[in-house]
Design an enzyme around this catalytic site. Structure first.
Site, PDB file in Angstrom:
ATOM      1  N   GLU A 210      92.580  23.579  76.873  1.00 41.39           N
ATOM      2  CA  GLU A 210      92.633  24.619  75.501  1.00 41.39           C
ATOM      3  C   GLU A 210      93.396  23.866  74.755  1.00 41.39           C
ATOM      4  OE1 GLU A 210      93.735  25.646  78.598  1.00 41.39           O
ATOM      5  OE2 GLU A 210      93.195  27.591  79.095  1.00 41.39           O
ATOM      6  N   ASP A 259     105.131  45.976  77.372  1.00 43.74           N
ATOM      7  CA  ASP A 259     103.954  44.826  77.219  1.00 43.74           C
ATOM      8  C   ASP A 259     102.897  45.336  76.489  1.00 43.74           C
ATOM      9  OD1 ASP A 259     102.474  42.773  78.111  1.00 43.74           O
ATOM     10  OD2 ASP A 259     102.061  43.638  80.071  1.00 43.74           O
TER      11      ASP A 259
HETATM   12  C1  LIG Z   1     101.469  36.872  72.501  1.00 42.72           C
HETATM   13  C2  LIG Z   1     100.911  36.613  73.823  1.00 42.72           C
HETATM   14  C3  LIG Z   1     101.737  36.970  74.904  1.00 42.72           C
HETATM   15  C4  LIG Z   1     101.112  36.802  76.424  1.00 42.72           C
HETATM   16  N1  LIG Z   1     101.780  37.062  77.272  1.00 42.72           N
HETATM   17  C5  LIG Z   1     101.182  37.021  78.471  1.00 42.72           C
HETATM   18  C6  LIG Z   1     102.155  37.135  79.756  1.00 42.72           C
HETATM   19  O1  LIG Z   1     103.279  37.285  79.563  1.00 42.72           O
HETATM   20  N2  LIG Z   1     101.354  37.037  80.907  1.00 42.72           N
HETATM   21  C7  LIG Z   1     100.064  36.798  81.069  1.00 42.72           C
HETATM   22  O2  LIG Z   1      99.609  36.645  82.160  1.00 42.72           O
HETATM   23  N3  LIG Z   1      99.378  36.485  80.186  1.00 42.72           N
HETATM   24  C8  LIG Z   1      99.908  36.789  78.759  1.00 42.72           C
HETATM   25  N4  LIG Z   1      99.191  36.429  77.650  1.00 42.72           N
HETATM   26  C9  LIG Z   1      97.659  36.204  77.906  1.00 42.72           C
HETATM   27  C10 LIG Z   1      97.332  34.778  78.388  1.00 42.72           C
HETATM   28  O3  LIG Z   1      98.207  33.860  77.665  1.00 42.72           O
HETATM   29  C11 LIG Z   1      95.776  34.665  78.428  1.00 42.72           C
HETATM   30  O4  LIG Z   1      95.207  35.471  79.300  1.00 42.72           O
HETATM   31  C12 LIG Z   1      95.477  33.337  78.671  1.00 42.72           C
HETATM   32  O5  LIG Z   1      94.161  33.325  78.487  1.00 42.72           O
HETATM   33  C13 LIG Z   1      95.546  32.923  80.103  1.00 42.72           C
HETATM   34  O6  LIG Z   1      95.536  31.682  80.582  1.00 42.72           O
HETATM   35  P1  LIG Z   1      94.398  30.872  81.231  1.00 42.72           P
HETATM   36  O7  LIG Z   1      93.007  31.149  80.803  1.00 42.72           O
HETATM   37  O8  LIG Z   1      94.800  29.661  81.382  1.00 42.72           O
HETATM   38  O9  LIG Z   1      94.659  31.743  82.756  1.00 42.72           O
HETATM   39  C14 LIG Z   1      99.813  36.580  76.578  1.00 42.72           C
HETATM   40  C15 LIG Z   1      98.793  36.389  75.269  1.00 42.72           C
HETATM   41  C16 LIG Z   1      99.578  36.595  74.030  1.00 42.72           C
HETATM   42  C17 LIG Z   1      98.738  36.133  72.759  1.00 42.72           C
END
Ligand SMILES: Cc1cc2nc3c(=O)[nH]c(=O)nc-3n(C[C@H](O)[C@H](O)[C@H](O)COP(=O)(O)O)c2cc1C
Length: 440
Positions: A210, A259
């Site tokens: 990323e 959430d």
């Molecule tokens: C502010 C913010 C907080 C987030 N918190 C979480 C979280 O606590 N748990 C989660 O699974 N995804 C969370 N997300 C979403 C993930 O970061 C997002 O789905 C990400 O694409 C997952 O990463 P991956 O593509 O590597 O699986 C959050 C996104 C944002 C913008």
């Protein structure tokens, strides 16, 4: 191009999009209560005096398309196209020898997370939560980097609860390390350029770094520095970095936490992150994001809007789309060419993005960024007996114990084709350019 969070705050200030709070504030509820006020004004907020000496706190950097437009150097309507243009020219990050995030380094027993102004956001939250931490990890077999955002519950001097469940990539990586009987090393950057947060919130194919997306959005390599206690790299201009290990096979209760759907996720057994090193800049700025706020939604929306834009472009003459104010609902404007086409648009959108539950398709004269305008189109142009596409037993948002997210509804809110004489919107000449203040 702004290098870091600080230069973004400066840019926001010159555009009258930053509020500075000088009065001392408490990270427990007082800061999030004031954050809500800043959100209403569509402005970022910087708390300069916080009941955790040595740290400032900021929030709502990207609470509006206007703010994103500044960073993307385009108009609010063209951000998605600009995203696609930039991401189509991949640029790799680069590792440099040092950076401002190394201005203060604390290791081992020097680490004390209670010194950070970690915010307690909601009434029933289990405690203070880090919500804007960009988590960096590496696949044990390929060494490829993954970057994501994961909530973290404060649990002690060097201990945080962290949620990372497969199919989310960090969860998959943890499982791989666990199979090797080894802890998962992670580094968490707090206080980041919006492009780094956008990139971290993007779901891309497993194995894609990323930070490459972040570099592409910047149109130049993101500068990284090596960590002190783990074999990882983090943004050199981050405000704060936590480094350490997620313990293998250790699960502890985490939550409840307010959430993004505005509900509390219940207490669940989740992982434990032991922090071994903490580095930060001088006069560090701790960044926080309220889950489900407009800022959170904008961060989650943009990459998904880009994906939808590309999918819908294949089947229709798309004009604009918006996943705000909820990433489970989308408004898409098109120049309709055929009757029935809006249903194809909705089907394409549902296929491209599985969490999408509602898709309203409107004509090109409707402002998809204004929910009132979308409602107006639904009320005056949709035909509930003929204009609905209902999809049953489909894949939707995954944490769904009550099966609320397994069906989808597409709504054709376009006017009948070739009937613009009947459906032309009335206008008041000069209404956009006249200023009431000039008459008072
Ligand atoms: C502010 C913010 C907080 C987030 N918190 C979480 C979280 O606590 N748990 C989660 O699974 N995804 C969370 N997300 C979403 C993930 O970061 C997002 O789905 C990400 O694409 C997952 O990463 P991956 O593509 O590597 O699986 C959050 C996104 C944002 C913008």
């Amino acid at each position: 191009m702004q290098k870091d969070l600080r230069s973004c705050l400066q840019l926001l200030e010159t555009s009258d999009l930053l509020l500075r709070v000088k009065k001392e504030v408490n990270p427990r509820f007082e800061i999030p209560a004031l954050m809500k006020k800043a959100e209403k004004q569509g402005k970022a907020i910087l708390f300069e005096s916080v009941k955790r000496p040595g740290f400032r706190v900021t929030n709502n950097i990207c609470g509006s398309r206007k703010a994103f437009a500044l960073f993307f150097e385009t108009s609010p309507e063209k951000i998605v196209q600009e995203w696609i243009r930039r991401v189509n020219h991949p640029i790799k990050p680069e590792v440099c020898s040092s950076g401002p995030v190394k201005e203060t380094i604390k290791k081992g027993s020097e680490v004390d997370l209670s010194e950070l102004p970690i915010v307690t956001h909601c009434a029933k939250d289990a405690g203070p939560y880090i919500t804007a931490g960009i988590v960096v990890a590496k696949d044990p077999e390929t060494g490829t980097r993954n970057v994501s955002i994961n909530r973290m519950q404060y649990k002690g001097k060097n201990k945080l609860g962290i949620r990372m469940m497969p199919p989310q990539h960090l969860g998959l990586i943890r499982e791989k390390w666990e199979k090797k009987g080894k802890p998962l090393e992670i580094a968490v950057a707090i206080g980041s350029h919006p492009f780094d947060i956008l990139a971290a919130a993007t779901t891309v194919a497993y194995g894609t770094d990323e930070f490459t997306i972040s570099s592409s959005l910047r149109k130049e390599p993101l500068q990284l520095v090596k960590c002190e206690a783990v074999d990882l790299e983090v943004p050199a201009f981050a405000e704060i970095v936590l480094e350490g290990e997620v313990l293998p096979e250790v699960w502890e209760p985490e939550g409840p936490f307010g959430d993004f759907m505005q509900y509390y996720v219940p207490v669940m057994d989740n992982n434990v992150f032991i922090v071994k090193a903490l580095t930060h800049r001088k006069d560090p700025i701790y960044q926080t994001i309220q889950a489900g706020s407009l800022e959170d939604t904008h961060y989650l929306a943009l990459s998904r809007e880009a994906r939808l834009y590309q999918a819908v472009s294949q089947v229709a003459d798309i004009q604009a789309l918006s996943l705000v104010p909820t990433i489970l609902g989308c408004a898409i404007s098109i120049r309709k060419r055929f009757e029935g086409e809006p249903k194809n648009v909705a089907a394409a959108a549902f296929g491209a993005y599985s969490w999408l539950k509602y898709c309203v398709v409107v004509d090109h004269d409707v402002n998809v960024f204004d929910i009132n305008d979308v409602w107006w189109a639904m009320a005056t142009r949709s035909r509930p007996d003929r204009g609905l596409l209902i999809m049953e037993n489909a894949l939707g948002f995954p944490r769904d114990p009550f099966h609320i997210h397994t069906s989808k509804l597409g709504i054709d809110a376009t006017a009948p084709l070739n009937q613009w004489e009947e459906f032309e919107r009335k206008t008041v000449p000069g209404a956009d350019d006249i200023h009431l203040e000039d008459y008072l």
